[in-house]
Scaffold this motif. Structure first.
Motif, mmCIF file in Angstrom:
data_model
loop_
_atom_site.group_PDB
_atom_site.id
_atom_site.type_symbol
_atom_site.label_atom_id
_atom_site.label_comp_id
_atom_site.label_asym_id
_atom_site.label_seq_id
_atom_site.Cartn_x
_atom_site.Cartn_y
_atom_site.Cartn_z
ATOM 1 N N UNK A 1 43.207 37.475 33.674
ATOM 2 C CA UNK A 1 44.348 38.247 33.182
ATOM 3 C C UNK A 1 44.764 39.312 34.184
ATOM 4 N N UNK A 2 43.782 40.002 34.716
ATOM 5 C CA UNK A 2 44.087 41.057 35.676
ATOM 6 C C UNK A 2 44.846 40.493 36.869
ATOM 7 N N UNK B 1 47.636 43.613 36.236
ATOM 8 C CA UNK B 1 47.164 44.789 35.503
ATOM 9 C C UNK B 1 45.707 44.578 35.103
ATOM 10 N N UNK B 2 44.931 45.617 35.210
ATOM 11 C CA UNK B 2 43.585 45.547 34.655
ATOM 12 C C UNK B 2 43.673 45.750 33.143
ATOM 13 N N UNK C 1 44.271 35.947 24.986
ATOM 14 C CA UNK C 1 43.785 37.256 25.388
ATOM 15 C C UNK C 1 44.991 38.154 25.598
ATOM 16 N N UNK C 2 44.803 39.410 25.326
ATOM 17 C CA UNK C 2 45.938 40.324 25.342
ATOM 18 C C UNK C 2 47.093 39.809 24.483
#
Lengths: 256, 256
Positions: free
Chosen positions: A186-187, A192-193, B133-134
């Motif tokens: 994802x990061x 983005x972290x 996720x997120x």
DNA sequence: ACAGCGTACCGTACGTTGTACGGATAAGTG
DNA sequence: CACTTATCCGTACAACGTACGGTACGCTGT
């Protein structure tokens, strides 16, 4: 952003590629001054691209560039993108068939299968996006199925139960691996972290307002947030779930 | 063939859309002789298209056509396709929050959650392709999380364990639902029934040759083939796995 | 009644995708 | 040395998301 894929090509062409005979691969000499293009090189390059940039970024042009070849040259060795993806999948399955010694005891063997599959998804996250029903019937897929069945053979399960247990594990690991892999990437993909993501959302979220309707979500959410310093902890969740899963299978097996 | 999607839009814009205030929706009258375009109509149309044709076939042009509008008009109400998908997801989550009475006993409640989620995936198969996720932090997502947590509250689990159990169930149901949904839609999407698919593969497969290396696969495969007259029986597999899963969670809960 | 403004709507255009088609080149064969 | 055939690839097309700029109309102030 990333579009994703489901491989579904012409069965006959895919099968021909899957079971291609490597012994009589080259009957003709390669053209002078050229590194020859082969199905294997195309597949390997495609896997490299997919590993590095995701299935979304896998384009025929990019694979060709990777090989220093023209785009349309790929079509000499591979019927199309859908078939290519099928074969990529079978190729990875083939790789994962290590000849490590099998542990003693069904529980250790099943646990190993689950972890091996998770490792595979980590190495090749794009596999999470490829369709599973009606899988490519290649040597890799068959070998993997055979290998995993052997972990359950001779412990009192019927054939149908063995198949069902494997399906259960595959379903769980696939789902859990999605969480793990997406968190890992994802990061990188969004730039983005996890921290930054929260910071981008939180001010707006609290501005919108009233969260008294979600008391449990708030309590549990901040509990796991404090514990892991992240919205979720997919690896811990994987371990937890795997434990419960094995317990549930044990009820069936030990109950005999 | 079918490219698939992962929604990941600009957080702030997505949040604004998720929590948009429906009370002061229209301040201006619609133009004469036109049915007005709104975010809700765009979202609803997009869900319809995705339900009917899959996420692969979801294009801005198609949604616009569905609404009798110009393609670029959608961008007045929705920041882009990625954000649209996020909001579509949250909207579906919102719908699934039925106010049926909750069963007594954690096991029945958890079973209900699993079945509700399967039903959701059946109705909206494209959700299987959207990243988790997120997640979009909208009312639907939060409401669904709250609702599912409430099934596990007060039975002796820690907050972290509650979250982990939900993650386990979500992972399993997602994986199993993929099997169910893909089997359901495989015929329609490839234009072949399971029978036809086998018939297309079998002659070629037996021609390629030697399957003595896969004795278990052959035995188990034909066992389930005979039982279900199909390569697999995903619905039966779902039931079997759900039973084992609940058994495994019971070991944790009843062990207290 | 009318000017001016802001929003809703959308036509055009660009870059990227998979791949059909036809042409070019060179290795193998007689 | 001609002929066949496999390999390689340039061009072209339809479909995609969407940036950009233009048009048209409801609303507000006079």
């Amino acid at each position: 952003m990333t579009t994703e894929y489901i491989g579904r090509g012409d069965p006959a062409r895919t099968l021909a590629l899957l079971w291609r005979d490597p012994s009589r691969a080259r009957e003709r000499a390669p053209r002078k001054g050229r590194t020859e293009l082969t199905a294997d090189r195309v597949i390997a390059a495609a896997i490299e691209v997919a590993d590095a940039e995701g299935l979304a970024a896998l384009s025929m042009r990019k694979v060709a560039d990777h090989l220093g070849a023209g785009t349309m040259s790929l079509y000499t060795h591979v019927p199309g993108k859908a078939e290519l993806i099928d074969v990529m999948l079978d190729t990875v399955y083939k790789e994962t068939l290590t000849t490590e010694e099998t542990p003693r005891g069904w529980r250790a063997r099943v646990e190993r299968i689950a972890r091996d599959n998770l490792a595979m998804y980590r190495r090749h996250p794009w596999i999470l996006q490829v369709a599973v029903s009606r899988p490519p019937l290649g040597p890799g897929t068959l070998g993997k199925y055979e290998h995993e069945l052997s972990a359950l053979d001779g412990i009192g399960l019927t054939d149908l139960e063995m198949d069902n247990v494997l399906t259960l594990i595959a379903a769980y690991v696939h789902g859990a691996a999605r969480g793990v892999v997406e968190a890992e990437r994802a990061a990188a993909e969004t730039g983005m972290t996890d921290q930054e993501w929260w910071q981008a959302h939180e001010p707006f979220l609290t501005a919108v307002g009233d969260f008294s309707a979600y008391p449990l979500a708030g309590r549990v959410g901040s509990a796991s947030g404090e514990a892991y310093n992240a919205p979720t902890d997919p690896t811990g969740a994987f371990e937890f779930g795997l434990g419960r899963l094995l317990d549930g299978i044990a009820v069936l097996i030990d109950g005999r």
